[in-house]
Scaffold this motif. Structure first.
Motif, PDB file in Angstrom:
ATOM      1  N   ARG A   1       0.807  -1.236   0.000  1.00 14.58           N
ATOM      2  CA  ARG A   1       0.000   0.000   0.000  1.00 14.58           C
ATOM      3  C   ARG A   1       0.836   1.280   0.000  1.00 14.58           C
ATOM      4  N   HIS A   2       1.975   1.269   0.660  1.00 17.72           N
ATOM      5  CA  HIS A   2       2.662   2.534   0.923  1.00 17.72           C
ATOM      6  C   HIS A   2       4.053   2.674   0.309  1.00 17.72           C
ATOM      7  N   ALA A   3       4.609   1.620  -0.257  1.00 15.39           N
ATOM      8  CA  ALA A   3       5.995   1.695  -0.729  1.00 15.39           C
ATOM      9  C   ALA A   3       6.105   1.277  -2.188  1.00 15.39           C
ATOM     10  N   SER A   4       7.208   1.655  -2.781  1.00 12.95           N
ATOM     11  CA  SER A   4       7.519   1.240  -4.147  1.00 12.95           C
ATOM     12  C   SER A   4       8.061  -0.184  -4.114  1.00 12.95           C
ATOM     13  N   PRO A   5       7.944  -0.889  -5.220  1.00 16.61           N
ATOM     14  CA  PRO A   5       8.532  -2.230  -5.265  1.00 16.61           C
ATOM     15  C   PRO A   5      10.045  -2.158  -5.462  1.00 16.61           C
ATOM     16  N   LEU A   6      10.696  -3.263  -5.229  1.00 13.71           N
ATOM     17  CA  LEU A   6      12.089  -3.422  -5.629  1.00 13.71           C
ATOM     18  C   LEU A   6      12.111  -3.586  -7.142  1.00 13.71           C
ATOM     19  N   PRO A   7      13.286  -3.473  -7.779  1.00 16.25           N
ATOM     20  CA  PRO A   7      13.340  -3.704  -9.227  1.00 16.25           C
ATOM     21  C   PRO A   7      12.702  -5.055  -9.580  1.00 16.25           C
TER      22      PRO A   7
END
Length: 152
Positions: free
Chosen positions: A58-64
């Motif tokens: 919900r709150h963070a970007s994914p890793l590559p």
């Protein structure tokens, strides 16, 4: 009498940065630790992991690659520690907003209690940041009141 200490064990799983990733993580944690720790400790670890993965989605970007890294470690009770300890760690690409923290929320709010749940179920928790993202972790131990936790 021969005494054998169980060795520390660790697992790492890469899951999609998607709500279904939480289900995958819960299932893997349950499958790996069922029978290795007390059922109440396992239930708490699964709940904490679900909250941390949900927050990452919900709150963070994914890793590559559009993923989240989920890891857990079991340190069985031995001469060095009194109780089994499970550490769960969720690593994501980080959020552009502020660092994860417990928030004061109104009693009628429908969400926002995730880290409060994590704090209530774990012995300690925290956030580690590096140049690649952030890891939110929690450590849980087998120090609980069996009567209170197991009564219907």
């Amino acid at each position: 009498m021969v005494s054998m200490a169980l060795a520390e064990r660790a697992w790492c799983v890469v899951i999609p940065h998607h709500p279904r990733g939480a289900r995958i993580a819960r299932q893997r944690l349950t499958n790996e630790l069922r029978g290795a720790v007390h059922p109440s400790l396992l239930a708490d670890a699964v709940a904490v992991l679900a909250e941390l993965v949900g927050n990452a989605v919900r709150h963070a970007s994914p890793l590559p690659g559009g993923v989240i890294r989920v890891a857990w470690r079991l340190r069985p009770a031995d001469a060095g520690i009194e109780h089994d300890t499970v550490e769960v760690r969720v690593t994501d690409g980080g959020a552009t907003a502020e660092q994860p923290r417990i928030r004061a929320i109104p009693t009628d709010a429908i969400d926002g209690r995730g880290l409060s749940i994590v704090a209530a179920l774990s012995d300690r928790w925290g956030v580690d940041r590096d140049g690649l993202g952030q890891s939110v972790w929690a450590e849980l131990s087998g120090t609980f009141d069996h009567e209170r936790r197991e009564s219907p």
